[in-house]
Design an enzyme around this catalytic site. Structure first.
Site, PDB file in Angstrom:
ATOM      1  CG  HIS A   1      41.525  42.051  46.051  1.00 30.59           C
ATOM      2  ND1 HIS A   1      40.098  42.514  46.792  1.00 30.59           N
ATOM      3  CD2 HIS A   1      41.887  40.967  46.253  1.00 30.59           C
ATOM      4  CE1 HIS A   1      39.614  41.462  47.750  1.00 30.59           C
ATOM      5  NE2 HIS A   1      40.591  40.018  47.070  1.00 30.59           N
TER       6      HIS A   1
ATOM      7  CG  ASN B   1      36.642  39.016  49.468  1.00 33.74           C
ATOM      8  OD1 ASN B   1      35.127  39.084  49.605  1.00 33.74           O
ATOM      9  ND2 ASN B   1      36.749  38.760  48.469  1.00 33.74           N
TER      10      ASN B   1
ATOM     11  CG  ASN C   1      40.625  36.350  54.651  1.00 27.69           C
ATOM     12  OD1 ASN C   1      40.107  35.496  54.587  1.00 27.69           O
ATOM     13  ND2 ASN C   1      40.269  36.912  53.333  1.00 27.69           N
TER      14      ASN C   1
ATOM     15  CD  GLN D   1      41.216  41.538  43.178  1.00 33.47           C
ATOM     16  OE1 GLN D   1      41.550  40.182  43.131  1.00 33.47           O
ATOM     17  NE2 GLN D   1      39.574  41.850  43.493  1.00 33.47           N
TER      18      GLN D   1
ATOM     19  CB  THR E   1      43.241  33.231  44.452  1.00 34.78           C
ATOM     20  OG1 THR E   1      43.243  34.676  44.243  1.00 34.78           O
ATOM     21  CG2 THR E   1      44.442  32.769  44.784  1.00 34.78           C
TER      22      THR E   1
ATOM     23  N   GLY F   1      32.089  34.606  38.867  1.00 34.14           N
ATOM     24  CA  GLY F   1      33.423  34.242  39.483  1.00 34.14           C
ATOM     25  C   GLY F   1      33.720  32.556  38.599  1.00 34.14           C
ATOM     26  NE  ARG F   2      30.873  30.986  43.347  1.00 35.32           N
ATOM     27  CZ  ARG F   2      29.997  30.996  44.820  1.00 35.32           C
ATOM     28  NH1 ARG F   2      30.040  29.667  45.774  1.00 35.32           N
ATOM     29  NH2 ARG F   2      29.271  31.795  44.836  1.00 35.32           N
TER      30      ARG F   2
ATOM     31  CE1 TYR G   1      43.084  38.210  51.708  1.00 33.10           C
ATOM     32  CE2 TYR G   1      41.657  38.358  50.543  1.00 33.10           C
ATOM     33  CZ  TYR G   1      42.019  37.200  50.493  1.00 33.10           C
ATOM     34  OH  TYR G   1      41.622  36.184  50.634  1.00 33.10           O
TER      35      TYR G   1
ATOM     36  NE  ARG H   1      35.855  41.669  43.271  1.00 28.31           N
ATOM     37  CZ  ARG H   1      35.504  40.453  43.881  1.00 28.31           C
ATOM     38  NH1 ARG H   1      35.440  39.191  44.411  1.00 28.31           N
ATOM     39  NH2 ARG H   1      34.590  39.744  43.194  1.00 28.31           N
TER      40      ARG H   1
HETATM   41  C1  LIG Z   1      38.596  30.121  43.855  1.00 29.55           C
HETATM   42  C2  LIG Z   1      38.340  31.281  44.149  1.00 29.55           C
HETATM   43  C3  LIG Z   1      39.389  32.269  44.058  1.00 29.55           C
HETATM   44  C4  LIG Z   1      38.943  33.606  44.094  1.00 29.55           C
HETATM   45  N1  LIG Z   1      39.769  35.026  44.153  1.00 29.55           N
HETATM   46  C5  LIG Z   1      39.509  35.806  44.441  1.00 29.55           C
HETATM   47  C6  LIG Z   1      40.496  36.805  44.274  1.00 29.55           C
HETATM   48  O1  LIG Z   1      41.507  36.910  43.842  1.00 29.55           O
HETATM   49  N2  LIG Z   1      40.195  38.314  44.115  1.00 29.55           N
HETATM   50  C7  LIG Z   1      39.253  38.808  44.731  1.00 29.55           C
HETATM   51  O2  LIG Z   1      38.392  39.783  45.490  1.00 29.55           O
HETATM   52  N3  LIG Z   1      38.154  37.557  45.513  1.00 29.55           N
HETATM   53  C8  LIG Z   1      38.182  36.089  44.810  1.00 29.55           C
HETATM   54  N4  LIG Z   1      37.397  34.915  45.029  1.00 29.55           N
HETATM   55  C9  LIG Z   1      35.757  35.689  45.745  1.00 29.55           C
HETATM   56  C10 LIG Z   1      35.101  35.433  43.568  1.00 29.55           C
HETATM   57  O3  LIG Z   1      35.543  36.885  42.898  1.00 29.55           O
HETATM   58  C11 LIG Z   1      33.892  35.963  43.612  1.00 29.55           C
HETATM   59  O4  LIG Z   1      33.885  37.032  44.131  1.00 29.55           O
HETATM   60  C12 LIG Z   1      32.941  34.772  44.412  1.00 29.55           C
HETATM   61  O5  LIG Z   1      33.422  33.906  43.745  1.00 29.55           O
HETATM   62  C13 LIG Z   1      31.329  35.081  44.054  1.00 29.55           C
HETATM   63  O6  LIG Z   1      31.146  35.397  43.281  1.00 29.55           O
HETATM   64  P1  LIG Z   1      30.235  34.220  42.387  1.00 29.55           P
HETATM   65  O7  LIG Z   1      29.117  33.727  42.619  1.00 29.55           O
HETATM   66  O8  LIG Z   1      30.182  34.723  40.433  1.00 29.55           O
HETATM   67  O9  LIG Z   1      31.933  32.524  41.562  1.00 29.55           O
HETATM   68  C14 LIG Z   1      37.503  34.228  44.169  1.00 29.55           C
HETATM   69  C15 LIG Z   1      36.891  32.794  44.701  1.00 29.55           C
HETATM   70  C16 LIG Z   1      36.916  31.788  44.331  1.00 29.55           C
HETATM   71  C17 LIG Z   1      35.427  30.470  44.220  1.00 29.55           C
END
Ligand SMILES: Cc1cc2nc3c(=O)[nH]c(=O)nc-3n(C[C@H](O)[C@H](O)[C@H](O)COP(=O)(O)O)c2cc1C
Length: 362
Positions: A174, A177, A234, A97, A25, A316-317, A179, A226
């Protein structure tokens, strides 16, 4: 031996490699609609074997943060079509998603200023972004009535059909997390007394109905899911028996032959071992492919696929600051660190201005 760089097919979706961009996001939509900036952002990241978009609301009351996109209007579909065209032209694959935040929302973000909806009337003790940099406590929800659930399922189906019209390769529902769908799954959040509350079978019912309906509408080979079995995100709380709950979900969904299951292992964005959970046992109960996520660095990602523990890894990050992450992994180049201030909201800065490694060396 299979490597991270080998192609793979998940249902109807052919991936050039097994590095998936996890959903992120970024709060840069205007009137819940993607912009030219989104086209550029996703195009830059088309080197991923698959992009999973930022969470995208299926209907107006699914929104819980400022400036997140939806996929429920013709304008949004047209805008997403620009994104999918750009990613496809660059050789990538992209699924959207599908999101409903449930109680992680604010009246100010809801149509007509109404109360958010959930499995329960109990508020989550957490905060959400009303506007850029403005974190405020969520508003108490009202529990969805049983008779409202068929419409909710129909809205997931319509969003999935919209995704097909927008040129997506598929959808990822989704249910992670904390939701809405997670609010139904876990007994830490679901206090219902109808057939959608109580036993594991009842709490999993809504998700299974959503997945069955979406797969029926657009094809199981384009439908994915997912889950995050033990994340505390949350204020969702821990289920009293997450292994039994999520094993049941995987078993029940298996006959559908979904494209893939993506699992956040541990606490989303936090420790991978915050609570005991046997992911291999979950995977064994699921017929489709398994994408692992959470805290994967280069070594962990290479090993997860080489060992067969996962079919692909979602990152992700690191994708925020490294648009060419797959090439950096392939050539063992350093990963740039993202600026956290620009994670949620803003413009091109910290979004589309991270250079590829090749440009940096030039
Ligand atoms: C800025 C940001 C936005 C995220 N937005 C979503 C999202 O829209 N949907 C989701 O399922 N997870 C979201 N996440 C979680 C990531 O998809 C991921 O699960 C999490 O960052 C861990 O993976 P990583 O260690 O590779 O970053 C978000 C995480 C971050 C940091």
């Amino acid at each position: 031996m299979t490597t991270l760089f080998d192609p793979v097919r998940f249902g109807d979706i052919q991936l050039a490699n097994r590095v998936v961009m996890a959903p992120l996001t970024r709060n840069r939509a205007t009137q819940q609609t993607p912009q030219a900036l989104h086209v550029e952002y996703y195009r830059q990241r088309a080197g991923a074997g698959l992009i999973i978009t930022e969470a995208t609301q299926i209907r107006p009351d699914g929104q819980g943060y400022f400036d997140t996109p939806g996929i429920h209007s013709p304008e949004q579909v047209a805008a997403w079509k620009q994104v999918t065209d750009a990613v496809h032209a660059a050789g990538g694959r992209i699924v959207v998603q599908l999101w409903h935040v449930g109680r992680i929302s604010l009246k100010s973000l809801q149509p007509g200023g109404q109360q958010p909806v959930s499995s329960t009337h109990r508020a989550a003790k957490t905060r959400t972004y009303a506007a850029y940099g403005e974190l405020v406590p969520t508003d108490a929800p009202r529990a969805l009535e049983t008779h409202e659930l068929p419409q909710l399922i129909a809205d997931y189906v319509q969003a999935a059909k919209n995704a097909m019209a927008a040129g997506f390769d598929g959808v990822e529902v989704h249910a992670a997390n904390g939701y809405l769908l997670d609010q139904f799954l876990r007994d830490s959040a679901n206090d219902r007394s109808d057939e959608y509350g109580g036993s594991i079978e009842n709490r999993a019912r809504l998700l299974i109905e959503v997945m069955t309906a979406v797969a029926g509408a657009i094809g199981a080979g384009r439908t994915a899911l997912r889950l995050s079995p033990v994340t505390p995100s949350n204020d969702i709380g821990q289920d009293s028996n997450p292994q039994a709950l999520f094993n049941y979900v995987a078993e029940q969904l298996s006959p559908l032959k979904l494209a893939f299951l993506e699992v956040v292992e541990g606490a989303t964005g936090g420790p991978r071992d915050n609570a005991p959970f046997d992911y291999a046992a979950l995977r064994r109960r699921f017929s489709g492919s398994y994408i692992a996520n959470n805290g994967y660095d280069r070594a962990l990602a290479l090993d997860a696929v080489a060992s067969g523990r996962a079919d692909a890894v979602a990152i992700g990050r690191p994708f925020i600051a490294n648009p060419d992450l797959v090439e950096r992994i392939r050539h063992d180049l350093p990963w740039a660190a993202p600026q956290k201030e620009s994670f949620y909201g803003g413009g091109a800065e910290g979004y589309t201005d991270y250079p590829a490694a090749e440009l940096k060396r030039a």
